[in-house]
Design an enzyme around this catalytic site. Structure first.
Site, PDB file in Angstrom:
ATOM      1  N   LYS A 101       0.829  -1.211   0.000  1.00 27.54           N
ATOM      2  CA  LYS A 101       0.000   0.000   0.000  1.00 27.54           C
ATOM      3  C   LYS A 101       0.860   1.257   0.000  1.00 27.54           C
ATOM      4  CE  LYS A 101      -2.670  -0.206   3.510  1.00 27.54           C
ATOM      5  NZ  LYS A 101      -2.120  -1.461   4.066  1.00 27.54           N
TER       6      LYS A 101
ATOM      7  N   THR B 225       3.991   1.557  -0.947  1.00 26.42           N
ATOM      8  CA  THR B 225       4.689   1.624  -2.233  1.00 26.42           C
ATOM      9  C   THR B 225       3.749   2.145  -3.315  1.00 26.42           C
ATOM     10  OG1 THR B 225       6.008  -0.259  -1.498  1.00 26.42           O
ATOM     11  CG2 THR B 225       6.081   0.271  -3.844  1.00 26.42           C
TER      12      THR B 225
ATOM     13  N   ARG C 129       1.792   7.659   6.908  1.00 28.78           N
ATOM     14  CA  ARG C 129       2.042   7.563   8.343  1.00 28.78           C
ATOM     15  C   ARG C 129       3.536   7.464   8.633  1.00 28.78           C
ATOM     16  NH1 ARG C 129      -1.221   2.531   9.890  1.00 28.78           N
ATOM     17  NH2 ARG C 129      -0.758   2.104   7.705  1.00 28.78           N
TER      18      ARG C 129
ATOM     19  N   LYS D 119       9.812  -6.282  10.231  1.00 22.86           N
ATOM     20  CA  LYS D 119       8.981  -5.737   9.161  1.00 22.86           C
ATOM     21  C   LYS D 119       9.734  -4.674   8.359  1.00 22.86           C
ATOM     22  CE  LYS D 119       4.431  -3.617   8.333  1.00 22.86           C
ATOM     23  NZ  LYS D 119       4.805  -2.249   8.013  1.00 22.86           N
TER      24      LYS D 119
ATOM     25  N   ALA E 148      -3.398   0.485  13.701  1.00 22.04           N
ATOM     26  CA  ALA E 148      -4.678   0.297  13.027  1.00 22.04           C
ATOM     27  C   ALA E 148      -5.567  -0.671  13.789  1.00 22.04           C
ATOM     28  CB  ALA E 148      -4.450  -0.200  11.612  1.00 22.04           C
TER      29      ALA E 148
ATOM     30  N   PHE F  38      -4.039  -1.188   6.988  1.00 16.12           N
ATOM     31  CA  PHE F  38      -4.741  -2.465   6.831  1.00 16.12           C
ATOM     32  C   PHE F  38      -5.705  -2.443   5.633  1.00 16.12           C
ATOM     33  CE2 PHE F  38      -4.109  -3.684  11.574  1.00 16.12           C
ATOM     34  CZ  PHE F  38      -2.775  -3.866  11.326  1.00 16.12           C
TER      35      PHE F  38
ATOM     36  N   PHE G 174       4.283  -7.698  -9.654  1.00 16.23           N
ATOM     37  CA  PHE G 174       5.588  -8.288  -9.345  1.00 16.23           C
ATOM     38  C   PHE G 174       6.155  -8.786 -10.661  1.00 16.23           C
ATOM     39  CE2 PHE G 174       5.720  -9.562  -4.626  1.00 16.23           C
ATOM     40  CZ  PHE G 174       4.986  -8.456  -4.258  1.00 16.23           C
TER      41      PHE G 174
ATOM     42  N   TRP H 245       6.853  -0.191  -8.584  1.00 14.90           N
ATOM     43  CA  TRP H 245       7.974  -0.723  -7.795  1.00 14.90           C
ATOM     44  C   TRP H 245       9.215  -0.827  -8.682  1.00 14.90           C
ATOM     45  CZ3 TRP H 245      10.968  -5.248  -8.102  1.00 14.90           C
ATOM     46  CH2 TRP H 245      11.801  -5.483  -6.991  1.00 14.90           C
TER      47      TRP H 245
END
Lengths: 587, 587
Positions: free
Chosen positions: B80, B82, B103, B114, B295, B323, B411, B439
């Protein structure tokens, strides 16, 4: 026109002064910084890229270097920060390029009863709100770096408890075998949080950490803070960060931050914090604010980096040592100056009529309570008797080979007779003496002091250390106890004695600095003995090792690493004006 | 030339991009900020004085407002952040004035497994190091403000235990009678510190606090963080800060931060944090970074203040919800938009072939372990089956009256057949679909997505809430469970039912927002059920109240307020290059 300090609170004076303060761009420009060397944080304070400045000016000679220390204070403090700022303002009035280098205050005292440490009256560092409330975040960075080590330690203990050697090896981990009863490091927080002083952590199940005794200390007592104060540059800092001893293994061997593979990440959190902060006096001189290590277990000085930068940029840099001449100045002299290689040109000893009366026999004042009536009436006898402590402090400075300048930090309740008595006695002892009214009148009130200091800086300098690094530890402690504190020798607890012998026998440890811990409220190790106590021996109860900071810490007396919040703390009176966005009630 | 993300790590791409990044002065200038509205923190990021901007532009119409949400993700996340950055870069390539609002990441995940949340590949927010390591200190400010409340609470408990009513009255204090078994608030720290999850504090003597159970939560779960996300301005913020319920007294009445006389000082610590941070994409568009509430128990959105400022300055502002659509978007829709009064123009739903396969039957991937082989080979059947979840998310967005745009976050292992299947199914359902290669290719790769979003923003908007604030609590919960999650109703624990009734009967509480807590790994309350679970009821186990933030929090499932640090955390690989001063190993 600045406000009258006899009528307005410090925060009101600061607020009024901030309406006309210079932008940080102007301060930096006047200081001779190049544009990319200033890292502004908003428009009124910022950081200085020390590495760029030191590289650019490496061939420029340093300015004059002045340390401010004090006689043994009352528990109320005798105005070292105020005098530091006042002196800078006074030297500024004489048309000299001058800077201050002071410590950043801790949120603990600011929110509790001591208040901020921005100076006072017409001698303050501004803007007051960011100064008092974390500034550019250096203490927070220390908190994150330090606590990350504790996260690494405690989660490692959990994983070693849960996993076999084979399971650890899969994660490329070797068992460290940390002894839960021998964990030296605590967590930190930058408030006076007595509830976190002694705690049990790791309750719950197998993924809830490792159950053991633990606790929190105040952030400014962190070894990371001590390292920030003494590091010369990033390389030196990174090396020291890896040497912090977090705990011991079950065989008694130290477990370091490097062993926990966390020293690199800790350093990453601290990168910005290595750059000193730049602010201003209410009269517009530059003030460096950098580091604020506790003066009891750590060095208690502002950073070496800030002093080095300031001395390249200014003709005079005034730095401040935490606590009195026996503690703050002794560590400035034998530790900070040794690490930095800088030689001070003059030392100011701040004295107040109040503290002299206290040493002469007046009842000891208590913070948060009204000052005893005895302090409000003339008593030349007490003052004269009290100068014994001041003369002792003058002699300490003389032993370092630096000219002392006594500053009588004037209160408007002082009488002429009291001041005359101090002048007479100190001058007979060969010290310069100046009465300074910087609290009430700012730089104009500090001209006598400024002139005396400028004059002292021109004196020939015979700076020398009290001991050399090849002096054995116990000999060093004796030298400090006898020559500085006036003790009749040193006694050790069996534990301290064993540690001293071990350190003396270890070639690496033997070369570490010696950072004494003792009450600042007396020249002796008993805070209730005023004046110049006679016929006592220094009792060394324990010896700690701060390998990252590079200190061995002989402990005489109790150490409080986590003060307590009182029943009527400052935060009750602090608030924000939601119309103007200004903070009210800081002091 | 940017580096190839198939060959270089994110931090290496960021490092290369930072060599040519714009100064923050240029970013601010291009954004149309006036000089005094930018508060630079160094030369490459800063804060924006929101109050000045909102006042100056109060009559200017807002730009288009786009929210980015996702299908139910795998535990690896589906990109999200990215996509948010990639979309902004794509819209930028189309010559539009565009901003992102994201955020701030927590130090916990960044130091654990993470990593940071700066985006990835050629769609990142830079400079990466300050973004990942505390930025301008907002989370630290939250830590200080929050923990000051805990200092006030625990020292008050100590003083009330030690002093008589008369002694308290002397200090102008009234006994609050706090019940030590009913203290809701914990301390906070911004790391995954499982050892501090459950602790006993206040051990020792009568000046060592008050002995009781306590614990630490991660900083981003703090109610202060939630308040930062939802506050409209300083006045609103100050009021909310006083309403935080810290504990209950022995009669069950709430004890607030205002009762402890600490809300003003807490607000003072947060003053700077109210200003949103300004950074840039690696292609030079402005990125607002502000607030990062969890979240699960909180709103999980970037701040309302940042969105308001961005919408005044840009033609398009892309914001991100924490989320998936059932959690993040639902709270964006019914909470954030309600508090802000802003209406979104389009919603992007991020999907990956990986997540669709997972919903279609592939084994669930585990963070930190190699991805199962099944994800590396074409499987159109799994993908088609998995679109059920995506279609459900499209319908959630449609219920809000906003046009959904599906973004297939490509991807390089995706196959044409897989992508065609998703396009066909979503287009039949009436959603715009774009394949986005941001990406790998940055803004150039996101043009299809950018065009679809710009097109959707021109559509007529029928935005409406799912419920109104006069809807009773249990009716609201049912609406969310059935309409958003696809449940067949709601069940309550006896405790939750009692609390729900009490809230419905209290006129003030009944008007608070509803902030649902549920796993994000399934549309249901069971994280293992993928796709669109059928025939289940939502089980509400507890209902919490965050009066300061203005939420009632129905809890379905477990809440982890303090994650644990794993055995192979990121900090092991993070270090500083002492020659260049750059941080290595962040991801």
């Amino acid at each position: 026109m600045p406000l009258d300090p006899t009528k307005y609170a410090d925060w009101q004076i600061a607020e009024a002064a901030e309406k006309n303060m210079k932008t940080i761009y102007q301060i930096a420009d006047e200081l001779g910084l190049q544009k990319e060397e200033l890292l502004p944080y908003g428009h009124y304070y910022g950081k200085v890229d020390y590495a760029k400045v030191l590289e650019r000016l490496k061939n420029k000679p340093d300015g004059k270097y002045i340390d401010v220390t004090a006689i043994t204070p009352t528990p109320l403090g005798e105005g070292k920060s105020t005098t530091t700022i006042g002196l800078v303002q006074g030297i500024g009035k004489r048309g000299k390029k001058v800077t201050a280098a002071i410590r950043q205050p801790s949120g603990g005292p600011t929110m509790n009863i001591k208040g901020s440490a921005a100076g006072g009256g017409l001698s303050q560092c501004i803007p007051l709100t960011p100064f008092s409330l974390g500034l550019t975040g250096d203490i927070n960075a220390i908190m994150n770096a330090h606590n990350l080590a504790m996260v690494a330690l405690t989660s490692r203990m959990q994983h070693e408890f849960n996993y076999t050697d084979e399971q650890l090896a899969k994660r490329n981990l070797k068992r460290l075998n940390i002894d839960p009863r021998n964990v030296e490091m605590k967590w930190i927080i930058d408030f006076c949080a007595q509830s976190l002083r002694n705690i049990i952590i790791g309750l719950g199940g197998k993924t809830d950490g490792f159950m053991m005794n633990s606790g929190f200390a105040i952030a400014v007592s962190s070894e990371v803070m001590a390292i920030l104060a003494v590091a010369k540059d990033l390389k030196d800092f990174r090396e020291r960060m890896g040497k912090i001893v977090v705990a011991y293994d079950k065989n008694g061997n130290p477990v370091t931050t490097e062993d926990l593979e966390v020293a690199g990440a800790m350093t990453a959190w601290m990168l910005e914090a290595l750059n000193p902060n730049l602010m201003q006096t209410i009269e517009g001189q530059p003030v460096f604010v950098h580091a604020g290590p506790f003066a009891n277990i750590a060095i208690g000085q502002s950073s070496i980096i800030a002093d080095k930068v300031a001395l390249k940029l200014a003709d005079y840099n005034v730095t401040e040592s935490g606590f009195a001449a026996d503690i703050g100045f002794e560590k400035f002299w034998n530790l900070k100056c040794r690490y930095s290689g800088l030689k001070p040109n003059a030392v100011v000893i701040v004295a107040t009529i109040r503290a002299l009366k206290c040493h002469g026999g007046a009842p000891i004042p208590v913070p948060g309570r009204p000052i005893p009536e005895d302090y409000k009436t003339e008593n030349v006898g007490w003052v004269e008797k009290g100068t014994e402590n001041l003369l002792h402090c003058i002699n300490i400075v003389k032993k370092a080979g630096i000219p002392p300048v006594v500053c009588i930090n004037a209160f408007y309740t002082d009488t002429d007779n009291e001041i005359k008595a101090v002048k007479r006695i100190c001058e007979s002892a060969g010290a310069r003496v100046a009465v300074s009214k910087h609290w009430q009148y700012g730089g104009e009130g500090a001209l006598e002091l400024a002139d005396a200091v400028i004059d002292a800086c021109n004196e020939e300098n015979h700076f020398k250390f009290l001991y050399e690094l090849d002096t054995p530890l116990r000999t060093r402690i004796e030298l400090i106890a006898e020559q500085v504190y006036g003790a009749d020798g040193v006694e050790y607890s069996p534990d301290a004695l064993a540690k001293a012998k071990k350190i003396e026998a270890d070639p690496e440890m033997a070369k570490l600095g010696t950072c004494m811990v003792k009450t600042h409220l007396s020249l002796s190790d008993n805070p209730n003995l005023k004046g110049v106590p006679k016929g006592w021996k220094l009792f060394v109860r324990d010896i700690l090792t701060y390998k990252g900071a590079g200190f061995v810490v002989p402990v005489a007396g109790a150490i409080t690493l986590m003060p307590g919040t009182a029943s009527d703390p400052a935060y009750r009176r602090i608030d924000v004006d939601t119309e103007t966005g200004r903070v009210k009630g800081l002091f």
